[in-house]
Write an enzyme that holds these catalytic residues in place. Structure first.
Site, PDB file in Angstrom:
ATOM      1  CB  THR A 186      -3.071  -3.624  -3.473  1.00 15.06           C
ATOM      2  OG1 THR A 186      -2.583  -4.921  -3.148  1.00 15.06           O
ATOM      3  CG2 THR A 186      -4.588  -3.627  -3.415  1.00 15.06           C
ATOM      4  CE1 TYR A 203      -3.903  -1.937  -0.106  1.00 13.91           C
ATOM      5  CE2 TYR A 203      -3.473  -2.667   2.133  1.00 13.91           C
ATOM      6  CZ  TYR A 203      -4.213  -2.744   0.972  1.00 13.91           C
ATOM      7  OH  TYR A 203      -5.260  -3.605   0.872  1.00 13.91           O
ATOM      8  CE  LYS A 220      -4.515  -9.160  -3.903  1.00 17.91           C
ATOM      9  NZ  LYS A 220      -5.393  -8.276  -3.139  1.00 17.91           N
TER      10      LYS A 220
HETATM   11  C1  LIG Z   1      -9.475 -10.133   5.878  1.00 11.58           C
HETATM   12  C2  LIG Z   1      -8.883  -9.730   4.563  1.00 11.58           C
HETATM   13  C3  LIG Z   1      -7.846  -8.801   4.537  1.00 11.58           C
HETATM   14  C4  LIG Z   1      -7.271  -8.438   3.320  1.00 11.58           C
HETATM   15  N1  LIG Z   1      -6.194  -7.594   3.326  1.00 11.58           N
HETATM   16  C5  LIG Z   1      -5.588  -7.298   2.148  1.00 11.58           C
HETATM   17  C6  LIG Z   1      -4.410  -6.501   2.123  1.00 11.58           C
HETATM   18  O1  LIG Z   1      -3.905  -6.082   3.156  1.00 11.58           O
HETATM   19  N2  LIG Z   1      -3.856  -6.230   0.925  1.00 11.58           N
HETATM   20  C7  LIG Z   1      -4.381  -6.700  -0.259  1.00 11.58           C
HETATM   21  O2  LIG Z   1      -3.841  -6.439  -1.333  1.00 11.58           O
HETATM   22  N3  LIG Z   1      -5.475  -7.478  -0.256  1.00 11.58           N
HETATM   23  C8  LIG Z   1      -6.089  -7.792   0.911  1.00 11.58           C
HETATM   24  N4  LIG Z   1      -7.181  -8.607   0.907  1.00 11.58           N
HETATM   25  C9  LIG Z   1      -7.662  -9.191  -0.376  1.00 11.58           C
HETATM   26  C10 LIG Z   1      -6.946 -10.513  -0.642  1.00 11.58           C
HETATM   27  O3  LIG Z   1      -5.604 -10.314  -0.997  1.00 11.58           O
HETATM   28  C11 LIG Z   1      -7.617 -11.288  -1.786  1.00 11.58           C
HETATM   29  O4  LIG Z   1      -7.726 -10.449  -2.911  1.00 11.58           O
HETATM   30  C12 LIG Z   1      -8.994 -11.842  -1.418  1.00 11.58           C
HETATM   31  O5  LIG Z   1      -8.999 -12.273  -0.073  1.00 11.58           O
HETATM   32  C13 LIG Z   1      -9.351 -13.008  -2.336  1.00 11.58           C
HETATM   33  O6  LIG Z   1     -10.607 -13.498  -2.054  1.00 11.58           O
HETATM   34  P1  LIG Z   1     -10.881 -14.795  -1.107  1.00 11.58           P
HETATM   35  O7  LIG Z   1     -10.726 -14.319   0.305  1.00 11.58           O
HETATM   36  O8  LIG Z   1     -12.281 -15.162  -1.427  1.00 11.58           O
HETATM   37  O9  LIG Z   1      -9.852 -15.848  -1.464  1.00 11.58           O
HETATM   38  C14 LIG Z   1      -7.769  -8.984   2.109  1.00 11.58           C
HETATM   39  C15 LIG Z   1      -8.831  -9.899   2.155  1.00 11.58           C
HETATM   40  C16 LIG Z   1      -9.370 -10.285   3.355  1.00 11.58           C
HETATM   41  C17 LIG Z   1     -10.482 -11.295   3.358  1.00 11.58           C
END
Ligand SMILES: Cc1cc2nc3c(=O)[nH]c(=O)nc-3n(C[C@H](O)[C@H](O)[C@H](O)COP(=O)(O)O)c2cc1C
Length: 355
Positions: free
Chosen positions: A156, A130, A224
């Protein structure tokens, strides 16, 4: 009852977790249309197995950005893993390394890049950025990432501000005061971390800023959070080595399509110019096979790994990654493919459609 699939792990995690933490992990933005769409999309594609293929020897291995991994599934970056288990990101890293795959560390993690690298020496790890308004801070963080020998930088791009996740609002979820967050430029307001997340990302960034990023950090760049052919092409033009087709697990803009449904558009647009990865809604090995068939080189999983972590720490993640690996191997054999890269578009069709 022992959990034997990802849904069982989610149920076990839900029992163990504080309801506010479960809401934070499980929830999505707005009406959660996109959250539901992510998993529902897998049901709209059917597999087309080929028979009498020699599947006596099958490998689940794949190559991502030149690295061999043992299964075509990586661990997505997820924030605040210590809320799931006291060992947090360190347990996740050890389990991912033991499974032979890559873990992606979030900027919003409880450990520094060096601490994570130490937890699983020699393991391939990616760092998710980030990008804050404080460029000096970001440059120092990138230097620490390179120093800790991370092998790719994941930027991201779908979070100029955080989506509004109503489950968190309902549960009045706040972060504990003692949760360390060493990679942030500012002290995150624990009570209103949604708003505070906005302060750790520079909302004015544009594609042009990637030049600075690439001159500051030599690691391969993974972009991403793209959901259109146009942005995937822009990522390729701006030097990305890979893109992740992702809607952030339904947590950002509600109403966007399931990541799986966007894959063909992105894959067709970029061809071989960048590697295409996808995440969102993976719960089964056959979900990964459908993603491969629709053009992904590999998938990532966020919540499935979190459910393992919450249930039994490192051992729980090991079990989740192990059961998904076994499901992928079984699926490959029954689909008539010896390796993930043998899964092609001809191995799927739209449910109910004539081929
Ligand atoms: C609790 C949680 C926290 C997340 N934190 C981040 C993050 O800090 N950075 C990021 O790029 N994506 C974050 N994501 C998105 C995940 O990288 C990913 O895109 C997503 O979880 C994929 O979907 P799924 O949980 O159904 O596998 C987060 C997702 C969740 C569920």
């Amino acid at each position: 009852m022992e959990p034997i699939n990802v849904d069982n792990f989610e149920a076990a995690a839900r029992e163990r977790l504080d309801p506010g933490v479960y809401a934070y992990f499980a929830g999505g933005a707005g009406d959660e249309q996109t959250l539901r769409a992510n998993s529902a999309a897998f049901g709209r594609w059917e597999l087309r197995p080929r028979v009498l293929v020699d599947v006596g020897e099958v490998s689940t291995g794949a190559t991502i950005l030149g690295s061999e991994i043992a299964l075509p599934l990586l661990v997505a970056p997820t924030a605040f893993q210590r809320l799931a288990h006291p060992d947090g990101e360190l347990a996740m890293a050890r389990a991912a390394a033991a499974a032979g795959t890559i873990m992606c560390l979030s900027t919003v993690s409880s450990v520094s890049p060096a601490e994570l690298a130490e937890a699983a020496p020699g393991a391939k790890q990616w760092f998710q950025l980030y990008w804050s308004q404080d460029r000096g801070f970001t440059a120092d963080l990138l230097a620490a990432v390179a120093e800790a020998r991370f092998s790719a930088l994941v930027l991201t791009v779908n979070l100029p501000v955080a989506g509004r996740r109503e489950r968190d609002v309902r549960a009045a979820f706040t972060l504990p005061d003692d949760l360390p967050l060493p990679n942030l430029p500012v002290e995150l307001a624990r009570r209103d971390f949604h708003a505070a997340l906005g302060r750790i990302v520079d909302a004015t960034l544009t594609w042009r800023d990637l030049e600075w990023l690439r001159s500051t950090c030599e690691l391969p760049l993974v972009v991403k959070g793209v959901l259109t052919a146009e942005d995937a092409l822009l990522a390729a033009e701006h030097g990305a080595a890979a893109v992740v087709v992702s809607n952030h697990g339904g947590r950002q803009l509600d109403g966007v399509p399931a990541a799986l449904d966007v894959l063909p558009e992105v894959g067709d647009a970029v061809g071989e110019r960048v590697e295409v990865l996808v995440d969102g809604g993976i719960r089964r090995g056959i979900d990964v096979l459908k993603a491969l068939a629709l053009g992904a080189r590999a998938a990532l999983t966020g919540r499935a790994a979190l459910w393992g972590l919450a249930t039994a720490g490192e051992e729980g993640v090991t079990q989740v990654l192990g059961l998904l690996r076994d499901e992928i191997e079984l699926g490959l054999k029954l689909l008539g493919c010896r390796r993930p890269d043998e899964v092609t578009r001809s191995h799927v069709r739209r449910a109910g459609s004539l081929v």
